[in-house]
Design an enzyme around this catalytic site. Structure first.
Site: not given
Length: 461
Positions: A266, A322, A325, A331
């Site tokens: 990542e 998203e 999260k 985040e």
């Protein structure tokens, strides 16, 4: 005859490359699913192709996604979820059944190339789980052999906090509590199986923790005259990413494994975040991700100062913003795409599109002004009540205005009182580390929630 010799040479070269586990520097994308509004798998795969990603990583073995990836030519990394690692480590039958159910039905039409055992287990689980990581890797490896799946590499992703020391890079050292009991046998497994050390590298978080000392342009690969020299090796660094990666190379070398390759599991930069999260914006996200793609796909291969010319395969985080999260606002804002499929900014993960042909991005804009802290939409009322009690117990008079007979008592509800208490707590304690988070129950807002004679405290950003 000459053509036959050439053909034999080509065949030998291809076989030799495969046997050595050669890998390209093509950039992929992490396809997370922590969103309530994400498109179906087949739509997502088409979007992945539109980004020109050559590989994709998912955080489980979702059958719908693996089916959608069938015959696309995209290399796939799947994951044994954290909660199953102990089972896999202690039960070969369980491991065999998991591989039989989650890999065999899709292979080889779906190009499953990597099987990751958990995700950031050292960082996200208790130490009672750590001793199960390597045994689970061994059992999964055995299961793959049982089914004749010899091209699937096994690994497990790590965050940078597996290091005890990371600066200068040549001083990179694994933490004392994991170095010899966990990391060394893991490195032995990776060496023996010619696999990769999967690493999550986020210069954003390192910079955000100390923006006064770490230069932003150095972090974004944009520095023209700022360098850092490692005093022990003399290596000159022009960006923070290389520093972080090399620290792990040196840590592995210290344990006797200098040749293991790193795979960037990542990396990325948030395109938004909480109002007080400086640097989390579309401009910086586009700048970082475009530059990391350009760097990793460069020909000839650049590598890092400790490993010049060494390929660094990578997955950008992430495909979507998203909304489920947990954590700070950033985040939920790492996506290359919005959930509706539109791009947050223009990017080509193949690295083939010149910068001049990519759509321009807006200038870097960080919020300046007053901010308040209120209950997040959809927060659990029982948990909010506990957080309300906590915030009111921390300060002298923090919650006086929501007591009976005071200006903020009405409306008399848990959520209304918590809106005030969260703002009051944040205003009172932000200077000493207090945050507007409350375990995900709170959110920041630039809209003044004050009403009538009830005036909410604010912070100035």
């Amino acid at each position: 005859m000459a053509m036959a010799v050439i053909s034999l040479f080509i065949l030998f070269f291809i076989s030799f490359s495969i046997s050595r586990g050669e890998i390209s520097g093509e950039v992929g994308v992490n396809y997370g699913q922590l969103g309530s509004n994400l498109p179906p798998a087949r739509t997502s795969v088409r979007l992945i192709q539109s980004l020109k990603a050559k590989r994709v990583k998912i955080y489980d073995a979702n059958a719908e996604i693996l089916e959608a990836l069938r015959n696309t030519g995209i290399e796939v990394s799947i994951m044994l979820p954290n909660e199953l690692v102990v089972n896999a480590s202690t039960n070969q039958t369980f491991s065999d059944q998991w591989v039989g159910s989650n890999v065999v039905p899709f292979y080889p039409q779906t190009l499953i190339r990597y099987l990751l055992v958990g995700n950031e287990l050292i960082s996200s689980t208790g130490n009672e789980t750590w001793a199960h990581i390597v045994p689970a890797m061994h059992r999964i490896s055995h299961s793959l052999k049982v089914f004749g799946l010899h091209k699937v590499k096994i690994g497990t992703p790590h965050a940078m906090d597996v290091l005890q020391s990371s600066f200068p890079p040549s001083n990179g050292t694994f933490r004392n509590d994991i170095a010899f009991h966990i990391m060394k046998p893991m490195l032995h497994f990776l060496h023996k199986t010619r696999s990769f050390f999967f690493l999550d590298v986020y210069p954003f978080f390192a910079w955000a923790s100390d923006p006064a000392q770490i230069n932003l342009s150095y972090t974004l690969f944009e520095s023209r005259n700022i360098t850092v020299t490692d005093p022990l090796t003399g290596s000159i660094y022009t960006n923070l990413f290389d520093q972080m990666v090399d620290a792990v190379y040196f840590a592995m070398k210290r344990l006797g494994y200098p040749g293991i390759r790193i795979f960037i599991a990542e990396t990325g930069w948030p395109n938004g975040g909480d109002l007080d999260q400086v640097g989390a914006n579309v401009h910086n996200a586009a700048t970082y991700n475009r530059n990391i793609v350009k760097r990793l796909t460069r020909n000839p291969v650049l590598g890092t100062p400790a490993r010049p010319g060494s390929v660094l395969p990578a997955f950008i985080f992430s495909l979507y913003n998203e909304n489920l999260k947990p954590g700070l606002g950033s985040e939920r804002h790492f996506g290359l795409l919005y959930p509706n499929g539109s791009r947050v900014y223009d990017i080509d993960l193949s690295g083939n599109t010149p910068e001049s042909e990519l759509a321009p991005v807006p200038p870097a804009m960080d919020y300046k002004g007053k901010a308040w802290c209120v209950v997040a939409e959809g927060a659990n009322v029982t948990e909010v009540a506990a957080a309300l009690s906590y915030s009111c117990s921390q300060g002298n008079g923090t919650c006086d205005p929501i007591q009976p007979g005071h200006p903020c008592f009405k409306p008399d509800s848990v959520t209304s009182h918590a809106d005030y208490a969260f703002s009051a707590y944040w205003a009172q304690f932000r200077r000493v580390g207090g945050t507007c988070y409350f375990n995900g129950l709170a959110t920041q807002t630039a809209k003044d929630p004050s009403y009538g004679s009830c005036k909410f405290p604010s912070v100035t950003l």
